[in-house]
Design a protein around this motif. Structure first.
Motif, PDB file in Angstrom:
ATOM      1  N   THR A  58       5.913   2.146  -8.447  1.00  0.00           N
ATOM      2  CA  THR A  58       5.227   1.220  -7.555  1.00  0.00           C
ATOM      3  C   THR A  58       5.559   1.502  -6.097  1.00  0.00           C
ATOM      4  O   THR A  58       5.186   0.740  -5.207  1.00  0.00           O
ATOM      5  N   GLY A  59       6.249   2.566  -5.845  1.00  0.00           N
ATOM      6  CA  GLY A  59       6.563   3.077  -4.521  1.00  0.00           C
ATOM      7  C   GLY A  59       7.052   4.500  -4.678  1.00  0.00           C
ATOM      8  O   GLY A  59       7.309   4.956  -5.800  1.00  0.00           O
ATOM      9  N   PRO A  60       7.196   5.245  -3.575  1.00  0.00           N
ATOM     10  CA  PRO A  60       7.553   6.655  -3.677  1.00  0.00           C
ATOM     11  C   PRO A  60       8.829   6.934  -4.457  1.00  0.00           C
ATOM     12  O   PRO A  60       8.945   7.982  -5.093  1.00  0.00           O
ATOM     13  N   THR A  61       9.782   6.013  -4.411  1.00  0.00           N
ATOM     14  CA  THR A  61      11.027   6.197  -5.163  1.00  0.00           C
ATOM     15  C   THR A  61      11.327   5.014  -6.075  1.00  0.00           C
ATOM     16  O   THR A  61      12.433   4.902  -6.596  1.00  0.00           O
ATOM     17  N   ALA A  69       0.823  -1.219   0.000  1.00  0.00           N
ATOM     18  CA  ALA A  69       0.000   0.000   0.000  1.00  0.00           C
ATOM     19  C   ALA A  69       0.851   1.261   0.000  1.00  0.00           C
ATOM     20  O   ALA A  69       0.423   2.319   0.471  1.00  0.00           O
ATOM     21  N   ALA A  70       2.066   1.154  -0.541  1.00  0.00           N
ATOM     22  CA  ALA A  70       2.917   2.336  -0.677  1.00  0.00           C
ATOM     23  C   ALA A  70       2.324   3.282  -1.708  1.00  0.00           C
ATOM     24  O   ALA A  70       1.530   2.883  -2.569  1.00  0.00           O
ATOM     25  N   GLY A 113      -3.933   0.172 -10.709  1.00  0.00           N
ATOM     26  CA  GLY A 113      -2.608   0.727 -10.911  1.00  0.00           C
ATOM     27  C   GLY A 113      -2.266   0.967 -12.366  1.00  0.00           C
ATOM     28  O   GLY A 113      -1.264   1.621 -12.672  1.00  0.00           O
ATOM     29  N   ASP A 114      -3.086   0.444 -13.294  1.00  0.00           N
ATOM     30  CA  ASP A 114      -2.869   0.723 -14.712  1.00  0.00           C
ATOM     31  C   ASP A 114      -3.192   2.187 -14.994  1.00  0.00           C
ATOM     32  O   ASP A 114      -4.053   2.790 -14.345  1.00  0.00           O
ATOM     33  N   ALA A 115      -2.510   2.757 -15.989  1.00  0.00           N
ATOM     34  CA  ALA A 115      -2.623   4.183 -16.284  1.00  0.00           C
ATOM     35  C   ALA A 115      -3.222   4.411 -17.661  1.00  0.00           C
ATOM     36  O   ALA A 115      -2.738   3.851 -18.657  1.00  0.00           O
ATOM     37  N   ASP A 116      -4.290   5.218 -17.725  1.00  0.00           N
ATOM     38  CA  ASP A 116      -4.844   5.680 -18.995  1.00  0.00           C
ATOM     39  C   ASP A 116      -4.188   7.003 -19.348  1.00  0.00           C
ATOM     40  O   ASP A 116      -4.254   7.960 -18.574  1.00  0.00           O
TER      41      ASP A 116
END
Length: 411
Positions: free
Chosen positions: A200-203, A175-176, A229-232
């Motif tokens: 998939t995480g802050p860095t 859940a980052a 988590g997929d991006a349009d």
């Protein structure tokens, strides 16, 4: 020059907005000034909201008072609100390099996860050489910057017009804070392309890909992320609105590259996209395919199937911004020029009509003077927040107004 909307005045007869009817759903917002310091000029707002009452607004803040049309020394500021109360206000850009006099931080965008963590991006020229990179900052609900970095791995060429979208429930393993950034990439001697990078995480950058084709002219992207988590990603694609979905894990296309608009004549520009938790998404853009300039919209299921053909938002509407709730109802905001610049909103149901939704209406705290750069955000529960720049006293210096407590439901 300061970034303002280049809007050509349109004849009054071209402004064919839908007149409110007896059962029209009229907004009754709560208004506030997003920026607590009014010195100088505040521009280019972006807004985000989540399911837990958080609203974030980011903007360019140029506190020089010598010239309102000059964006030199603009900084990026973020303010977070929770249930209408300001939580923090924070400057995120670091100014310029030592001895540099013409640094600029411009074109910010913001996204929120459901915990209230904010991710902010902007185009950054700290050394004043006229070339930009795309920094990002992750900021907690306490106003603490928890991660920093650059979205673009290569600083060669020009990186501009960034947009960011945040996974509402975070990366699945921890859940980052997880997010995707899209931007326009211009390399000498080659056409502009649209790039995207997924975290998939802050860095933890999982991937960076070219979202658009590599030929022709590809400009002005926007991005939306669902709970998968997929991006349009959408963009100006040689006269149409390009669309692709990129996988959370590796940036591969999970929805093939295509055109979002059904009417392909004329020019389609300034696209905006939003996605809900389930992966349904909505797109709005400018088009002149009918011979009259205006803005149009279309929504899609999570599988990329269009619910309807292009629907007119309003003739004369410029620079649309869109949001969508978990029932796949959408809201579009825009700017129009009749006498002064004004900002408007309109809501849509899943059938492409505004029946029972926000009717087409001017929406500003003080209607006098100039209001522009309208941006909207919609929570999963059809709660609507808007932000725009305002110069109601005519002194050419803007502030950012925030409107909340708006609903796209009439019940």
């Amino acid at each position: 020059m300061k970034k303002t909307l280049a809007i050509t005045a349109l004849a009054a007869t071209a402004l064919t907005f839908t007149a409110p009817t007896a059962d029209a759903h009229i907004a009754a917002p709560t208004w506030a000034t997003a920026n607590s310091v009014s010195t100088g000029d505040q521009d280019a707002p972006s807004i985000a909201t989540n399911r837990n009452g958080y609203v974030a607004v980011v903007w360019e803040d140029d506190r020089d008072t010598d010239n309102a049309t000059d964006n030199v020394h603009s900084d990026i500021w973020l303010r977070l609100f929770h249930n209408g109360t300001a939580v923090y206000e924070k400057k995120l850009s670091a100014g310029g390099s030592s001895g540099v006099t013409n640094w600029r931080h411009l074109h910010p965008d913001v996204g929120l996860d459901d915990k209230g963590n904010a991710v902010v991006v902007w185009q950054d020229d700290p050394d004043g050489n006229g070339f930009y990179n795309i920094p990002y900052r992750v900021v907690s609900t306490a106003g603490t910057v928890t991660a920093t970095g650059n979205a673009n791995t290569s600083s060669a060429g020009q990186q501009i017009n960034p947009r960011v979208a945040v996974d509402p429930d975070g990366a699945p393993s921890s859940a980052a804070v997880a997010f995707t950034v899209a931007w326009e990439d211009i390399q000498t001697g080659t056409p502009a392309t649209v790039k995207a990078a997924g975290y998939t995480g802050p860095t933890t950058r999982a991937w960076e890909v070219t979202a658009s084709v590599a030929t022709g002219q590809q400009h002005n992207p926007d991005v939306a992320v669902s709970a998968s988590g997929d991006a349009d990603v959408v963009w100006e694609a040689d006269g149409d609105v390009g669309l692709i979905r990129l996988a959370r894990t590796n940036g591969a296309a999970t929805l093939s590259r295509r055109v979002a608009n059904s009417n392909t004549t004329g020019q389609q520009t300034h696209p905006s996209v939003a996605a809900n938790f389930n992966g349904d998404f909505a797109v709005a853009w400018e088009s002149d395919h009918t011979g009259t300039a205006g803005s149009w919209t279309r929504t899609f299921t999570s599988t990329g199937t269009a619910r309807y053909a292009d629907v007119l938002v309003a003739n004369g509407a410029k620079a649309p911004s869109i949001g969508i709730d978990d029932q796949a109802q959408s809201v579009v905001g825009w700017t129009v020029q009749a006498t002064d610049l004004d900002v408007w909103v309109r809501g849509f149901g899943t059938n492409g009509t505004d029946t029972g939704r926000l009717s087409s209406q001017q929406l500003s705290s003080v209607p006098a003077g100039r209001q522009e750069q309208m941006t909207v955000a919609v929570s999963p529960y059809a709660e609507v927040a808007v932000a725009y720049t305002d110069d109601n006293d005519g002194n050419t210096y803007d502030q950012v107004y925030l409107g909340t407590a708006i609903s796209n439901n009439s019940w």
